[in-house]
Design an enzyme around this catalytic site. Structure first.
Site, mmCIF file in Angstrom:
data_model
loop_
_atom_site.group_PDB
_atom_site.id
_atom_site.type_symbol
_atom_site.label_atom_id
_atom_site.label_comp_id
_atom_site.label_asym_id
_atom_site.label_seq_id
_atom_site.Cartn_x
_atom_site.Cartn_y
_atom_site.Cartn_z
ATOM 1 N N CYS A 37 6.504 -6.705 7.194
ATOM 2 C CA CYS A 37 7.717 -6.251 7.890
ATOM 3 C C CYS A 37 8.140 -7.316 8.880
ATOM 4 O O CYS A 37 7.309 -7.832 9.629
ATOM 5 C CB CYS A 37 7.452 -4.942 8.623
ATOM 6 S SG CYS A 37 8.919 -4.301 9.471
ATOM 7 N N SER B 100 12.590 6.496 7.458
ATOM 8 C CA SER B 100 12.247 6.241 8.857
ATOM 9 C C SER B 100 12.673 4.826 9.231
ATOM 10 O O SER B 100 12.340 3.872 8.531
ATOM 11 C CB SER B 100 10.725 6.402 9.034
ATOM 12 O OG SER B 100 10.339 6.051 10.343
ATOM 13 N N CYS C 148 1.945 -2.193 15.622
ATOM 14 C CA CYS C 148 1.934 -1.858 14.192
ATOM 15 C C CYS C 148 1.225 -2.947 13.385
ATOM 16 O O CYS C 148 1.566 -4.125 13.490
ATOM 17 C CB CYS C 148 3.370 -1.686 13.704
ATOM 18 S SG CYS C 148 3.519 -1.539 11.916
ATOM 19 N N ASN D 267 -2.816 5.076 15.738
ATOM 20 C CA ASN D 267 -3.995 4.846 14.906
ATOM 21 C C ASN D 267 -4.516 3.449 15.158
ATOM 22 O O ASN D 267 -3.809 2.469 14.931
ATOM 23 C CB ASN D 267 -3.644 4.983 13.423
ATOM 24 C CG ASN D 267 -3.192 6.384 13.106
ATOM 25 O OD1 ASN D 267 -3.805 7.356 13.528
ATOM 26 N ND2 ASN D 267 -2.087 6.490 12.385
ATOM 27 N N GLU E 38 0.828 -1.203 0.000
ATOM 28 C CA GLU E 38 0.000 0.000 0.000
ATOM 29 C C GLU E 38 0.861 1.250 0.000
ATOM 30 O O GLU E 38 1.960 1.264 0.545
ATOM 31 C CB GLU E 38 -0.892 0.018 1.245
ATOM 32 C CG GLU E 38 -1.902 -1.097 1.211
ATOM 33 C CD GLU E 38 -2.787 -1.118 2.438
ATOM 34 O OE1 GLU E 38 -3.610 -2.025 2.543
ATOM 35 O OE2 GLU E 38 -2.648 -0.223 3.285
ATOM 36 N N SER F 157 12.418 5.744 14.929
ATOM 37 C CA SER F 157 11.207 5.410 15.682
ATOM 38 C C SER F 157 11.600 4.958 17.074
ATOM 39 O O SER F 157 12.122 3.857 17.247
ATOM 40 C CB SER F 157 10.432 4.302 14.944
ATOM 41 O OG SER F 157 9.940 4.816 13.727
ATOM 42 N N LEU F 158 11.366 5.809 18.049
ATOM 43 C CA LEU F 158 11.861 5.546 19.405
ATOM 44 C C LEU F 158 10.772 4.932 20.299
ATOM 45 O O LEU F 158 10.943 3.856 20.845
ATOM 46 C CB LEU F 158 12.392 6.863 19.996
ATOM 47 C CG LEU F 158 13.190 6.781 21.289
ATOM 48 C CD1 LEU F 158 14.365 5.832 21.162
ATOM 49 C CD2 LEU F 158 13.684 8.180 21.692
ATOM 50 N N HIS F 159 9.676 5.635 20.485
ATOM 51 C CA HIS F 159 8.468 5.144 21.181
ATOM 52 C C HIS F 159 8.594 4.928 22.683
ATOM 53 O O HIS F 159 7.586 4.656 23.348
ATOM 54 C CB HIS F 159 7.937 3.848 20.553
ATOM 55 C CG HIS F 159 7.813 3.893 19.077
ATOM 56 N ND1 HIS F 159 7.235 4.952 18.409
ATOM 57 C CD2 HIS F 159 8.198 3.026 18.110
ATOM 58 C CE1 HIS F 159 7.271 4.721 17.115
ATOM 59 N NE2 HIS F 159 7.854 3.570 16.902
ATOM 60 N N CYS G 159 -0.485 6.852 7.248
ATOM 61 C CA CYS G 159 0.866 6.412 6.929
ATOM 62 C C CYS G 159 1.443 5.724 8.161
ATOM 63 O O CYS G 159 1.362 6.229 9.260
ATOM 64 C CB CYS G 159 1.672 7.648 6.573
ATOM 65 S SG CYS G 159 3.267 7.301 5.909
ATOM 66 N N CYS H 133 6.870 -4.952 15.460
ATOM 67 C CA CYS H 133 6.502 -4.028 16.539
ATOM 68 C C CYS H 133 5.057 -4.310 16.950
ATOM 69 O O CYS H 133 4.185 -4.526 16.106
ATOM 70 C CB CYS H 133 6.660 -2.580 16.089
ATOM 71 S SG CYS H 133 8.358 -2.209 15.599
ATOM 72 N N CYS I 246 3.838 8.431 0.811
ATOM 73 C CA CYS I 246 4.368 7.550 1.845
ATOM 74 C C CYS I 246 4.528 6.165 1.219
ATOM 75 O O CYS I 246 3.540 5.507 0.892
ATOM 76 C CB CYS I 246 3.375 7.529 3.013
ATOM 77 S SG CYS I 246 3.824 6.409 4.330
HETATM 78 N N1 SAH Z 1 9.666 0.601 9.724
HETATM 79 C C1 SAH Z 1 9.919 1.996 9.772
HETATM 80 C C2 SAH Z 1 9.072 2.793 8.802
HETATM 81 C C3 SAH Z 1 7.636 2.382 8.640
HETATM 82 S S1 SAH Z 1 6.586 2.659 10.038
HETATM 83 C C4 SAH Z 1 9.762 2.513 11.189
HETATM 84 O O1 SAH Z 1 9.258 1.775 12.030
HETATM 85 O O2 SAH Z 1 10.177 3.637 11.429
HETATM 86 C C5 SAH Z 1 6.460 4.444 10.024
HETATM 87 C C6 SAH Z 1 6.054 5.037 11.357
HETATM 88 O O3 SAH Z 1 4.693 4.719 11.667
HETATM 89 C C7 SAH Z 1 6.878 4.510 12.509
HETATM 90 O O4 SAH Z 1 7.294 5.570 13.349
HETATM 91 C C8 SAH Z 1 5.906 3.608 13.218
HETATM 92 O O5 SAH Z 1 6.227 3.437 14.555
HETATM 93 C C9 SAH Z 1 4.600 4.305 13.000
HETATM 94 N N2 SAH Z 1 3.417 3.470 13.230
HETATM 95 C C10 SAH Z 1 3.288 2.150 13.034
HETATM 96 N N3 SAH Z 1 2.047 1.725 13.362
HETATM 97 C C11 SAH Z 1 1.360 2.811 13.760
HETATM 98 C C12 SAH Z 1 0.033 3.036 14.223
HETATM 99 N N4 SAH Z 1 -0.842 2.053 14.322
HETATM 100 N N5 SAH Z 1 -0.312 4.296 14.545
HETATM 101 C C13 SAH Z 1 0.562 5.315 14.441
HETATM 102 N N6 SAH Z 1 1.815 5.171 13.995
HETATM 103 C C14 SAH Z 1 2.238 3.933 13.682
HETATM 104 FE FE1 SF4 Z 2 8.052 -2.687 10.826
HETATM 105 FE FE2 SF4 Z 2 8.080 -0.027 11.278
HETATM 106 FE FE3 SF4 Z 2 5.848 -1.504 11.720
HETATM 107 FE FE4 SF4 Z 2 7.943 -1.793 13.344
HETATM 108 S S1 SF4 Z 2 6.701 0.067 13.052
HETATM 109 S S2 SF4 Z 2 6.746 -3.471 12.442
HETATM 110 S S3 SF4 Z 2 9.630 -1.553 11.901
HETATM 111 S S4 SF4 Z 2 6.829 -1.134 9.752
#
Ligand code: SAH
Ligand code: SF4
Length: 381
Positions: free
Chosen positions: A125, A207, A132, A308, A100, A230-232, A351, A129, A118
């Site tokens: 992936c 990212s 995600c 999201n 997508e 992506s720290l979180h 995104c 995570c 995006c």
């Molecule tokens: N794998 C890379 C890039 C793709 S994810 C990464 O993790 O950085 C892009 C961004 O979207 C990341 O910061 C990720 O943590 C965030 N993300 C993933 N799932 C999400 C969700 N459900 N709501 C908000 N952001 C999310």
């Molecule tokens: Fe992969 Fe980024 Fe999603 Fe983590 S947040 S599972 S690295 S796409």
């Protein structure tokens, strides 16, 4: 071999660079300028059909159209958000797998002509995570550089009749770009080639979930391309529970890599922080985050992304007041922070939370996300 077989075994024309197209033209006994015309049509104009190769005579268009596909992607589904103008496309790749891509128009009235694509860098992936949707869906395969670039070219072509163009590209769709570096480098090269699509490097952002050795290498090859990490979470216990890769590359190593990147490139780093209510959005954690990132000074910027929701998601989104309080605590701790409310929630286009549209259709109330969430973007100064 019939045409169908050739289509399966041959990469599309969009895979070929200028040199390969020149070779191809020679092999077909075409004059050299045809290769250049074709290259420009593919990369500058972003044509999506052989019929748009108007500089080529009809019989030539037909002949090459039977040879192989023009591009690597076929549209399976195209959704437009009625609320904010974002669009999501589900593409089928040559092997039938799907990815997508999202188009996000600018909300800033100062910058109405900004269109960000995006892109996905992988099918699914492998990073897994826990918050995600892509991570929960497992891993399919790496995309090629031209499959990534073709996602951008699709929207370039879609915007062209309205006199608009793609101005920014973020690698924030499906997949972890730093687990697929050769293709990501190839895509960056294609998108920034001055003889081709010609985007400025500063208009691209990669990212990463924090693949430390690749952050170090990116300092060498990334040029002016922006880096987002992506720290979180500000500590290892919490981060490992959200981002399994943290066990491999803990926060200390990640911070070392970021420091090294900033020192050698003199560029800023964005830190992405998805806000999960009751999990990582307390004010204590905001203060801990501020202490962690303060040594970076003005070189660090925190993007707070209220999570999201999606059907299988096990978290709760931090709503406005919580997000505001978290951002304020960061600000008081000396950090720059912006809350980013994703667009396209009503079409599940946000995104970074991409998932299969077929599943989307099966969801019990597919538009529930949109009802109470107003997409907007706000800066905590
Ligand atoms: N794998 C890379 C890039 C793709 S994810 C990464 O993790 O950085 C892009 C961004 O979207 C990341 O910061 C990720 O943590 C965030 N993300 C993933 N799932 C999400 C969700 N459900 N709501 C908000 N952001 C999310
Ligand atoms: Fe992969 Fe980024 Fe999603 Fe983590 S947040 S599972 S690295 S796409």
């Amino acid at each position: 071999m019939n045409g169908t077989h050739q289509h399966v075994s041959q990469p599309p024309f969009s895979a070929l660079g200028l040199e390969s197209l020149q070779e191809w033209a020679r092999a077909h006994e075409l004059p050299a300028y045809r290769a250049l015309q074709f290259f420009h049509a593919l990369t500058k104009l972003g044509i999506g059909e052989f019929g748009e190769l108007t500089e080529f005579p009809l019989d030539l268009r037909r002949r090459i159209g039977a040879e192989r596909p023009l591009r690597s992607l076929q549209v399976r589904m195209h959704l437009h958000s009625p609320t904010d103008g974002s669009q999501k496309v589900l593409f089928a790749l040559a092997d039938g797998m799907t990815v997508e891509t999202v188009l996000i128009p600018s909300t800033r009235s100062a910058d109405p002509r900004r269109y960000t694509v995006c892109v996905s860098s992988q099918v699914g992936c492998p990073a897994g995570c826990t918050f995600c949707a892509t991570g929960l869906s497992g891993f399919g395969r790496n995309l090629t550089g031209y499959e990534i670039a073709d996602q951008v070219m699709y929207f370039a072509q879609a915007l062209r009749p309205e006199g608009r163009r793609v101005t920014n590209v973020v690698f924030m769709g499906m997949g972890e770009p730093f687990l697929n570096v050769p293709s990501v480098r190839d895509a960056v090269q294609r998108l920034t080639d001055p003889a081709g699509f010609g985007l400025g490097q500063r208009h691209l952002t990669v990212s990463t979930v924090g693949i430390v050795p690749q952050i170090r290498k990116f300092a060498q090859w990334g040029g002016q391309v922006n880096l987002a990490i992506s720290l979180h979470a500000p500590n290892d216990d919490l981060r490992s529970s959200l981002v399994p890769y943290n066990q491999r590359f803990p926060i200390k190593d990640l911070m070392d890599a970021a420091r090294n990147y900033i020192a050698s490139t003199r560029r800023r780093v964005s830190f992405e922080y998805v806000l999960l209510k009751g999990t990582n959005d307390s004010l204590d954690l905001a203060r801990e985050l501020a202490r962690l990132l303060l040594p970076f000074g003005g070189s660090a910027h925190v993007n707070l992304i209220p999570w999201n929701p999606f059907r299988e998601g096990r978290f709760v989104r931090s709503e406005g007041p919580d997000a505001d309080a978290f951002a304020r605590a960061l600000h008081e701790g000396g950090l720059n922070a912006t809350i980013r409310y994703s667009k396209g929630l009503d079409i599940s286009a946000a995104c970074g939370q991409l998932r299969d549209t077929v599943e989307l259709k099966k969801a019990s109330n597919p538009s529930s996300d949109a009802a109470d969430l107003t997409p907007l973007q706000r800066t905590i100064a």
